[in-house]
Design a protein around this motif. Structure first.
Motif, PDB file in Angstrom:
ATOM      1  N   ARG A 118       4.484 -12.179  81.725  1.00  0.00           N
ATOM      2  CA  ARG A 118       3.770 -13.142  82.568  1.00  0.00           C
ATOM      3  C   ARG A 118       4.730 -14.069  83.318  1.00  0.00           C
ATOM      4  NH1 ARG A 118      -1.616 -14.687  78.949  1.00  0.00           N
ATOM      5  NH2 ARG A 118      -2.354 -12.531  78.781  1.00  0.00           N
ATOM      6  N   SER A 119       5.910 -14.295  82.740  1.00  0.00           N
ATOM      7  CA  SER A 119       6.915 -15.111  83.413  1.00  0.00           C
ATOM      8  C   SER A 119       7.576 -14.368  84.561  1.00  0.00           C
ATOM      9  CB  SER A 119       7.992 -15.535  82.413  1.00  0.00           C
ATOM     10  OG  SER A 119       8.696 -14.392  81.938  1.00  0.00           O
ATOM     11  N   GLY A 120       7.440 -13.022  84.588  1.00  0.00           N
ATOM     12  CA  GLY A 120       8.083 -12.200  85.611  1.00  0.00           C
ATOM     13  C   GLY A 120       9.526 -11.875  85.320  1.00  0.00           C
ATOM     14  N   VAL A 121      10.039 -12.308  84.175  1.00  0.00           N
ATOM     15  CA  VAL A 121      11.458 -12.111  83.848  1.00  0.00           C
ATOM     16  C   VAL A 121      11.726 -10.691  83.357  1.00  0.00           C
ATOM     17  CG1 VAL A 121      13.339 -12.846  82.312  1.00  0.00           C
ATOM     18  CG2 VAL A 121      11.841 -14.551  83.364  1.00  0.00           C
ATOM     19  N   PHE A 122      10.787 -10.110  82.619  1.00  0.00           N
ATOM     20  CA  PHE A 122      10.999  -8.789  82.012  1.00  0.00           C
ATOM     21  C   PHE A 122      10.034  -7.768  82.611  1.00  0.00           C
ATOM     22  CE2 PHE A 122      12.280 -11.975  78.921  1.00  0.00           C
ATOM     23  CZ  PHE A 122      13.546 -11.528  78.562  1.00  0.00           C
ATOM     24  N   THR A 123      10.550  -6.552  82.819  1.00  0.00           N
ATOM     25  CA  THR A 123       9.754  -5.471  83.399  1.00  0.00           C
ATOM     26  C   THR A 123       9.970  -4.181  82.622  1.00  0.00           C
ATOM     27  OG1 THR A 123       9.976  -6.402  85.620  1.00  0.00           O
ATOM     28  CG2 THR A 123       9.306  -4.113  85.477  1.00  0.00           C
ATOM     29  N   LEU A 124       8.882  -3.535  82.240  1.00  0.00           N
ATOM     30  CA  LEU A 124       8.930  -2.194  81.669  1.00  0.00           C
ATOM     31  C   LEU A 124       8.437  -1.243  82.739  1.00  0.00           C
ATOM     32  CD1 LEU A 124       9.289  -0.310  79.144  1.00  0.00           C
ATOM     33  CD2 LEU A 124       6.812  -0.585  78.820  1.00  0.00           C
ATOM     34  N   ILE A 125       9.310  -0.349  83.178  1.00  0.00           N
ATOM     35  CA  ILE A 125       8.973   0.561  84.269  1.00  0.00           C
ATOM     36  C   ILE A 125       9.157   2.007  83.847  1.00  0.00           C
ATOM     37  CG2 ILE A 125      11.313   0.413  85.246  1.00  0.00           C
ATOM     38  CD1 ILE A 125       9.941   0.738  88.031  1.00  0.00           C
ATOM     39  N   MET A 126       8.283   2.854  84.328  1.00  0.00           N
ATOM     40  CA  MET A 126       8.405   4.293  84.148  1.00  0.00           C
ATOM     41  C   MET A 126       9.116   4.841  85.374  1.00  0.00           C
ATOM     42  SD  MET A 126       7.699   6.706  82.057  1.00  0.00           S
ATOM     43  CE  MET A 126       7.864   8.489  82.157  1.00  0.00           C
ATOM     44  N   ASP A 127      10.341   5.390  85.183  1.00  0.00           N
ATOM     45  CA  ASP A 127      11.086   5.833  86.354  1.00  0.00           C
ATOM     46  C   ASP A 127      10.762   7.277  86.713  1.00  0.00           C
ATOM     47  OD1 ASP A 127      12.631   7.568  84.784  1.00  0.00           O
ATOM     48  OD2 ASP A 127      14.447   6.366  84.899  1.00  0.00           O
ATOM     49  N   LEU A 147      13.287  -0.918  80.024  1.00  0.00           N
ATOM     50  CA  LEU A 147      12.994  -2.344  80.007  1.00  0.00           C
ATOM     51  C   LEU A 147      14.159  -3.108  80.610  1.00  0.00           C
ATOM     52  CD1 LEU A 147      11.223  -4.743  79.043  1.00  0.00           C
ATOM     53  CD2 LEU A 147      12.481  -4.648  76.878  1.00  0.00           C
ATOM     54  N   PHE A 148      13.861  -3.925  81.624  1.00  0.00           N
ATOM     55  CA  PHE A 148      14.895  -4.695  82.315  1.00  0.00           C
ATOM     56  C   PHE A 148      14.578  -6.185  82.257  1.00  0.00           C
ATOM     57  CE2 PHE A 148      15.146  -0.549  84.417  1.00  0.00           C
ATOM     58  CZ  PHE A 148      16.521  -0.324  84.407  1.00  0.00           C
ATOM     59  N   GLN A 149      15.640  -6.976  82.338  1.00  0.00           N
ATOM     60  CA  GLN A 149      15.525  -8.426  82.450  1.00  0.00           C
ATOM     61  C   GLN A 149      16.036  -8.847  83.813  1.00  0.00           C
ATOM     62  OE1 GLN A 149      17.537 -10.599  79.352  1.00  0.00           O
ATOM     63  NE2 GLN A 149      17.163 -12.589  80.282  1.00  0.00           N
ATOM     64  N   ARG A 150      15.309  -9.713  84.492  1.00  0.00           N
ATOM     65  CA  ARG A 150      15.720 -10.177  85.807  1.00  0.00           C
ATOM     66  C   ARG A 150      17.090 -10.844  85.746  1.00  0.00           C
ATOM     67  NH1 ARG A 150      11.348 -13.907  88.074  1.00  0.00           N
ATOM     68  NH2 ARG A 150      12.344 -15.432  86.706  1.00  0.00           N
ATOM     69  N   GLY A 151      17.974 -10.425  86.663  1.00  0.00           N
ATOM     70  CA  GLY A 151      19.311 -10.987  86.721  1.00  0.00           C
ATOM     71  C   GLY A 151      20.315 -10.323  85.803  1.00  0.00           C
ATOM     72  N   TRP A 202      16.277  -1.781  76.838  1.00  0.00           N
ATOM     73  CA  TRP A 202      15.709  -0.728  75.981  1.00  0.00           C
ATOM     74  C   TRP A 202      15.266   0.414  76.873  1.00  0.00           C
ATOM     75  CZ3 TRP A 202      10.876   1.535  76.098  1.00  0.00           C
ATOM     76  CH2 TRP A 202      10.541   2.352  75.003  1.00  0.00           C
ATOM     77  N   SER A 203      15.283   1.629  76.300  1.00  0.00           N
ATOM     78  CA  SER A 203      14.718   2.770  77.019  1.00  0.00           C
ATOM     79  C   SER A 203      14.161   3.762  76.019  1.00  0.00           C
ATOM     80  CB  SER A 203      15.760   3.445  77.911  1.00  0.00           C
ATOM     81  OG  SER A 203      16.705   4.150  77.128  1.00  0.00           O
ATOM     82  N   SER A 204      13.281   4.615  76.488  1.00  0.00           N
ATOM     83  CA  SER A 204      12.693   5.645  75.628  1.00  0.00           C
ATOM     84  C   SER A 204      13.681   6.757  75.329  1.00  0.00           C
ATOM     85  CB  SER A 204      11.440   6.228  76.290  1.00  0.00           C
ATOM     86  OG  SER A 204      11.773   6.840  77.528  1.00  0.00           O
ATOM     87  N   GLY A 205      14.716   6.889  76.168  1.00  0.00           N
ATOM     88  CA  GLY A 205      15.704   7.944  75.957  1.00  0.00           C
ATOM     89  C   GLY A 205      15.248   9.315  76.422  1.00  0.00           C
ATOM     90  N   THR A 206      14.054   9.398  76.980  1.00  0.00           N
ATOM     91  CA  THR A 206      13.545  10.678  77.480  1.00  0.00           C
ATOM     92  C   THR A 206      14.057  10.914  78.894  1.00  0.00           C
ATOM     93  OG1 THR A 206      11.552   9.494  78.173  1.00  0.00           O
ATOM     94  CG2 THR A 206      11.475  10.610  76.044  1.00  0.00           C
ATOM     95  N   GLY A 207      13.839  12.105  79.418  1.00  0.00           N
ATOM     96  CA  GLY A 207      14.348  12.386  80.744  1.00  0.00           C
ATOM     97  C   GLY A 207      13.758  13.636  81.352  1.00  0.00           C
ATOM     98  N   ARG A 208      12.448  13.752  81.305  1.00  0.00           N
ATOM     99  CA  ARG A 208      11.788  14.926  81.888  1.00  0.00           C
ATOM    100  C   ARG A 208      10.886  14.446  83.022  1.00  0.00           C
ATOM    101  NH1 ARG A 208       9.142  19.300  77.909  1.00  0.00           N
ATOM    102  NH2 ARG A 208      11.270  19.150  77.124  1.00  0.00           N
ATOM    103  N   ALA A 209      11.317  14.719  84.245  1.00  0.00           N
ATOM    104  CA  ALA A 209      10.570  14.265  85.426  1.00  0.00           C
ATOM    105  C   ALA A 209       9.127  14.739  85.364  1.00  0.00           C
ATOM    106  CB  ALA A 209      11.241  14.772  86.694  1.00  0.00           C
TER     107      ALA A 209
END
Length: 256
Positions: A53-62, A69-73, A79-86
């Motif tokens: 809700r603060s907008g600082v952290f984002t979990l994105i499916m690439d 999981l990324f932190q702004r700045g 963190w990541s799931s470690g998977t890699g199948r498009a």
């Protein structure tokens, strides 16, 4: 509502309806989620994300099939799931487990079964799955029961990326000490097994797609390894304290 990343590096697709198939059984997957939460049955497809809700952290499916999981700045992922199948989809399963689905196949899952549980990204950045009683069954610092290929265990480091493996009953833990020694503990105190590695701070470990379990130092150098020579093997920590490499139903190696 599941929002879409507008950054030019990621193409954002339209929200799709329908169902995601988990194994051989269909599981209805809605496409609408509150800003920081995936409810049971909801999913993230490539380019979709939830945000604290603060907008600082984002979990994105690439687009390569990995949840990150990324932190702004901050340039590195937390963190990541470690998977890699498009083409994979991240699904908050109705059984309480977080799942990576490719086609009709579940290729990765995390947490324990707990119907009605949901995935939440709070303002602390500690991505977690909460059951219906509000208790966290899993957070990003945990692996429960099975270490899937490419997922990582991690020693404590300045970025807060420590990841510890737990048996489902939480009696046994597999963790890196700050020295880089990977140890199996009972009740957090009694050592049952270790790699014996020393002087390798910020180490991490993962199972490769070739079935080898690697331990690396912060520079990426291998400090300890066990090779199964069987693709698709995983590392399991059972409720009776056994740590073993398993391929399908075959126990390839028991460490403790």
């Amino acid at each position: 509502m599941v929002r879409r990343l507008v950054a030019g590096v990621l193409a954002v697709g339209a929200l799709l309806g329908g169902a995601v198939l988990v194994g051989s059984a269909p599981a209805e997957a809605k496409t609408v989620a509150v800003s920081d939460t995936l409810l049971p049955g909801q999913k993230l497809m490539a380019g979709q994300y939830i945000k604290s809700r603060s907008g600082v952290f984002t979990l994105i499916m690439d687009t390569r099939g990995e949840a990150k999981l990324f932190q702004r700045g901050v340039s590195w992922r937390l963190w990541s799931s470690g998977t890699g199948r498009a083409g994979s989809v991240l699904v908050m399963g109705t059984d309480g487990t977080l799942q990576m689905i490719y086609g009709r196949t579940k290729i990765w899952s995390m947490s324990i079964k707990s119907a009605g549980a949901k995935l939440v990204l709070p303002d602390t950045g500690n991505l977690a799955i909460y059951n219906t009683r509000g208790k966290a069954n899993w957070n990003r610092h945990m692996v429960i029961g099975t270490l899937m290929p490419q997922s990582q265990l991690h020693a404590p480091d300045p970025a807060g990326r420590e990841v510890i493996m737990y048996s489902v009953n939480r009696i046994y833990t597999l963790k890196f000490l700050t020295t880089g020694n990977l140890v199996l503990l009972k009740n957090g105190t009694t050592t049952l097994w270790s790699t014996g590695v020393k002087n390798q701070p910020e180490s991490y470990g993962s199972v490769g797609p070739n079935g080898a379990f690697y331990n690396n130092n912060k520079f990426g150098d291998i400090t300890w390894m066990y090779e199964t020579r069987r693709d698709g093997s995983v590392l399991q920590l059972t409720d009776d304290g056994h740590l073993r490499m398993v391929n399908g139903r075959t126990v390839v190696k028991t460490f403790a």
